[in-house]
Design a protein around this motif. Structure first.
Motif, PDB file in Angstrom:
ATOM      1  N   SER A 199      -4.209  27.705   8.734  1.00 46.46           N
ATOM      2  CA  SER A 199      -4.171  28.803   9.698  1.00 46.46           C
ATOM      3  C   SER A 199      -4.374  28.294  11.121  1.00 46.46           C
ATOM      4  O   SER A 199      -3.676  28.720  12.058  1.00 46.46           O
ATOM      5  N   LEU A 200      -5.317  27.362  11.288  1.00 47.74           N
ATOM      6  CA  LEU A 200      -5.546  26.794  12.616  1.00 47.74           C
ATOM      7  C   LEU A 200      -4.349  25.974  13.074  1.00 47.74           C
ATOM      8  O   LEU A 200      -3.961  26.035  14.255  1.00 47.74           O
ATOM      9  N   GLU A 201      -3.749  25.223  12.160  1.00 48.83           N
ATOM     10  CA  GLU A 201      -2.568  24.442  12.508  1.00 48.83           C
ATOM     11  C   GLU A 201      -1.425  25.341  12.961  1.00 48.83           C
ATOM     12  O   GLU A 201      -0.719  25.035  13.933  1.00 48.83           O
ATOM     13  N   ALA A 202      -1.245  26.467  12.257  1.00 46.90           N
ATOM     14  CA  ALA A 202      -0.197  27.407  12.654  1.00 46.90           C
ATOM     15  C   ALA A 202      -0.481  27.996  14.033  1.00 46.90           C
ATOM     16  O   ALA A 202       0.436  28.183  14.844  1.00 46.90           O
ATOM     17  N   ARG A 203      -1.760  28.261  14.300  1.00 51.26           N
ATOM     18  CA  ARG A 203      -2.116  28.811  15.620  1.00 51.26           C
ATOM     19  C   ARG A 203      -1.839  27.794  16.723  1.00 51.26           C
ATOM     20  O   ARG A 203      -1.294  28.143  17.782  1.00 51.26           O
ATOM     21  N   ILE A 204      -2.230  26.532  16.499  1.00 51.87           N
ATOM     22  CA  ILE A 204      -1.981  25.503  17.500  1.00 51.87           C
ATOM     23  C   ILE A 204      -0.485  25.287  17.693  1.00 51.87           C
ATOM     24  O   ILE A 204      -0.012  25.050  18.806  1.00 51.87           O
ATOM     25  N   GLN A 205       0.276  25.372  16.592  1.00 52.06           N
ATOM     26  CA  GLN A 205       1.721  25.209  16.700  1.00 52.06           C
ATOM     27  C   GLN A 205       2.341  26.341  17.512  1.00 52.06           C
ATOM     28  O   GLN A 205       3.272  26.106  18.301  1.00 52.06           O
ATOM     29  N   ARG A 206       1.835  27.558  17.351  1.00 51.60           N
ATOM     30  CA  ARG A 206       2.339  28.675  18.169  1.00 51.60           C
ATOM     31  C   ARG A 206       2.013  28.447  19.642  1.00 51.60           C
ATOM     32  O   ARG A 206       2.831  28.741  20.526  1.00 51.60           O
ATOM     33  N   PHE A 207       0.824  27.920  19.902  1.00 49.77           N
ATOM     34  CA  PHE A 207       0.472  27.591  21.283  1.00 49.77           C
ATOM     35  C   PHE A 207       1.400  26.522  21.836  1.00 49.77           C
ATOM     36  O   PHE A 207       1.870  26.614  22.986  1.00 49.77           O
ATOM     37  N   ALA A 208       1.692  25.495  21.015  1.00 47.45           N
ATOM     38  CA  ALA A 208       2.595  24.426  21.447  1.00 47.45           C
ATOM     39  C   ALA A 208       3.999  24.972  21.716  1.00 47.45           C
ATOM     40  O   ALA A 208       4.651  24.575  22.698  1.00 47.45           O
ATOM     41  N   ASP A 209       4.468  25.874  20.866  1.00 46.76           N
ATOM     42  CA  ASP A 209       5.799  26.464  21.072  1.00 46.76           C
ATOM     43  C   ASP A 209       5.850  27.277  22.367  1.00 46.76           C
ATOM     44  O   ASP A 209       6.840  27.219  23.116  1.00 46.76           O
ATOM     45  N   ARG A 210       4.793  28.004  22.621  1.00 49.52           N
ATOM     46  CA  ARG A 210       4.754  28.807  23.847  1.00 49.52           C
ATOM     47  C   ARG A 210       4.702  27.911  25.085  1.00 49.52           C
ATOM     48  O   ARG A 210       5.380  28.188  26.091  1.00 49.52           O
ATOM     49  N   PHE A 211       3.938  26.830  25.004  1.00 48.39           N
ATOM     50  CA  PHE A 211       3.858  25.904  26.125  1.00 48.39           C
ATOM     51  C   PHE A 211       5.189  25.192  26.330  1.00 48.39           C
ATOM     52  O   PHE A 211       5.616  24.947  27.463  1.00 48.39           O
TER      53      PHE A 211
ATOM     54  N   SER B 159       3.871  16.239  16.961  1.00 54.16           N
ATOM     55  CA  SER B 159       3.149  15.080  16.436  1.00 54.16           C
ATOM     56  C   SER B 159       1.648  15.222  16.659  1.00 54.16           C
ATOM     57  O   SER B 159       0.842  14.906  15.770  1.00 54.16           O
ATOM     58  N   GLN B 160       1.262  15.720  17.823  1.00 55.95           N
ATOM     59  CA  GLN B 160      -0.159  15.910  18.111  1.00 55.95           C
ATOM     60  C   GLN B 160      -0.751  17.018  17.252  1.00 55.95           C
ATOM     61  O   GLN B 160      -1.900  16.916  16.798  1.00 55.95           O
ATOM     62  N   VAL B 161       0.015  18.071  17.016  1.00 54.00           N
ATOM     63  CA  VAL B 161      -0.456  19.157  16.137  1.00 54.00           C
ATOM     64  C   VAL B 161      -0.729  18.617  14.743  1.00 54.00           C
ATOM     65  O   VAL B 161      -1.764  18.911  14.126  1.00 54.00           O
ATOM     66  N   ALA B 162       0.209  17.815  14.209  1.00 49.76           N
ATOM     67  CA  ALA B 162       0.023  17.240  12.882  1.00 49.76           C
ATOM     68  C   ALA B 162      -1.190  16.314  12.836  1.00 49.76           C
ATOM     69  O   ALA B 162      -1.951  16.311  11.859  1.00 49.76           O
ATOM     70  N   GLN B 163      -1.376  15.536  13.895  1.00 49.37           N
ATOM     71  CA  GLN B 163      -2.526  14.632  13.942  1.00 49.37           C
ATOM     72  C   GLN B 163      -3.835  15.403  13.962  1.00 49.37           C
ATOM     73  O   GLN B 163      -4.806  15.020  13.297  1.00 49.37           O
ATOM     74  N   GLU B 164      -3.880  16.486  14.721  1.00 52.10           N
ATOM     75  CA  GLU B 164      -5.095  17.301  14.778  1.00 52.10           C
ATOM     76  C   GLU B 164      -5.410  17.896  13.411  1.00 52.10           C
ATOM     77  O   GLU B 164      -6.573  17.920  12.983  1.00 52.10           O
ATOM     78  N   ALA B 165      -4.381  18.384  12.712  1.00 51.29           N
ATOM     79  CA  ALA B 165      -4.599  18.958  11.380  1.00 51.29           C
ATOM     80  C   ALA B 165      -5.064  17.901  10.395  1.00 51.29           C
ATOM     81  O   ALA B 165      -5.971  18.153   9.582  1.00 51.29           O
TER      82      ALA B 165
ATOM     83  N   ILE C 173     -11.304  19.979  21.431  1.00 55.05           N
ATOM     84  CA  ILE C 173     -10.435  21.152  21.454  1.00 55.05           C
ATOM     85  C   ILE C 173      -9.021  20.700  21.103  1.00 55.05           C
ATOM     86  O   ILE C 173      -8.329  20.120  21.951  1.00 55.05           O
ATOM     87  N   PRO C 174      -8.562  20.922  19.894  1.00 57.14           N
ATOM     88  CA  PRO C 174      -7.210  20.484  19.512  1.00 57.14           C
ATOM     89  C   PRO C 174      -6.118  21.033  20.412  1.00 57.14           C
ATOM     90  O   PRO C 174      -5.163  20.315  20.754  1.00 57.14           O
ATOM     91  N   SER C 175      -6.224  22.288  20.826  1.00 61.69           N
ATOM     92  CA  SER C 175      -5.198  22.876  21.696  1.00 61.69           C
ATOM     93  C   SER C 175      -5.102  22.129  23.017  1.00 61.69           C
ATOM     94  O   SER C 175      -3.996  21.952  23.555  1.00 61.69           O
ATOM     95  N   ALA C 176      -6.239  21.686  23.535  1.00 67.67           N
ATOM     96  CA  ALA C 176      -6.231  20.944  24.801  1.00 67.67           C
ATOM     97  C   ALA C 176      -5.523  19.601  24.638  1.00 67.67           C
ATOM     98  O   ALA C 176      -4.773  19.175  25.518  1.00 67.67           O
ATOM     99  N   ARG C 177      -5.742  18.935  23.517  1.00 67.93           N
ATOM    100  CA  ARG C 177      -5.073  17.647  23.299  1.00 67.93           C
ATOM    101  C   ARG C 177      -3.572  17.826  23.099  1.00 67.93           C
ATOM    102  O   ARG C 177      -2.777  16.971  23.499  1.00 67.93           O
ATOM    103  N   VAL C 178      -3.178  18.932  22.463  1.00 67.49           N
ATOM    104  CA  VAL C 178      -1.747  19.210  22.302  1.00 67.49           C
ATOM    105  C   VAL C 178      -1.111  19.469  23.667  1.00 67.49           C
ATOM    106  O   VAL C 178      -0.024  18.957  23.974  1.00 67.49           O
ATOM    107  N   ALA C 179      -1.786  20.259  24.500  1.00 67.34           N
ATOM    108  CA  ALA C 179      -1.269  20.520  25.838  1.00 67.34           C
ATOM    109  C   ALA C 179      -1.208  19.237  26.662  1.00 67.34           C
ATOM    110  O   ALA C 179      -0.249  19.019  27.417  1.00 67.34           O
TER     111      ALA C 179
END
Length: 235
Positions: A212-224, A125-131, A86-92
């Protein structure tokens, strides 16, 4: 004189046979065709596997984000989810790890702006790595899409050269002499396009999906990040 014209008509080929074109081609053209066929098979394997993978990752990210914002204990949720794909989990997890490390320095009160910047940097950095990890296999699609037509063209050129050689060897320039060789040569280009067209379409489609997925994860990262910033202000 042909006493049995109906026999000639019956035995004359009425359509192209790809297998015969391959078997009767020059060894170099056969090697080109075989390589392009293998590339095409690998392209379709990537298309199917990556399509399923991307769809699964999107679904897992959506479910995790929904659970994450409803959770009372982020640490407990991350402990259960971070080991999954789960990329979002690793970013969090990257954000929480940087948060803990930063708070150990004078209780996190001496440099709040520095903490915010480090949190943003860690998650970006984690978002970029996941993408990058997700898009790694797309390089093969891009390579096939750009190279396969030229490889097929090489086979075509070689086949046409061989046909001209046959003209000189037989001292006969009739269409019956050169047509089979030219047909086999052009078949190499057809296989190259058969491999390249799906690769280009899939690459463009999957690249859009990854972006699109990278943008979604980045929005999640910004919100967190905003949530952690508010927590930092209260500390």
């Amino acid at each position: 004189m042909n006493l049995f014209p109906f026999l000639t008509a019956a035995t004359a080929p009425t359509r192209l046979n790809p297998l015969d074109l391959f078997l009767e081609a020059d060894i170099v053209v056969q090697a080109v065709m075989a390589g392009l066929i293998l590339a095409s098979i690998w392209v379709w394997m990537i298309i199917i596997s990556f399509g399923l993978r991307l769809s699964g990752v999107k679904k897992r990210c959506a479910n995790f984000e929904t659970e994450f914002w409803k959770a009372d204990d982020f640490d407990a949720l991350l402990k259960d989810r971070v080991k999954l794909n789960i990329p979002s989990a690793r970013v969090a997890a990257a954000g929480m790890g940087e948060w803990r490390r930063s708070l150990k320095v004078n209780g996190g009160k001496s440099d709040r702006e520095g903490i915010r910047q480090r949190l943003a940097s860690a998650m970006e950095s984690q978002v970029a790595q996941e993408a990058d990890t997700l898009a790694d296999r797309l390089n093969f699609l891009a390579t096939v899409g750009s190279v396969a037509p030229f490889v097929g063209l090489f086979g075509t050129v070689w086949g046409i050269m061989n046909s001209f050689f046959q003209i000189g060897a037989q001292e006969n320039s009739s269409l019956a002499v050169v047509a089979p060789g030219i047909s086999e040569a052009l078949f190499a280009t057809a296989i190259g396009l058969f491999a390249a067209i799906p690769a280009v379409i899939a690459y463009n489609r999957f690249s859009h999906g990854v972006n699109s997925l990278e943008a979604r994860i980045q929005r999640f990262a910004d919100r967190f990040h905003a949530s952690l910033s508010r927590e930092l202000e209260r500390s």
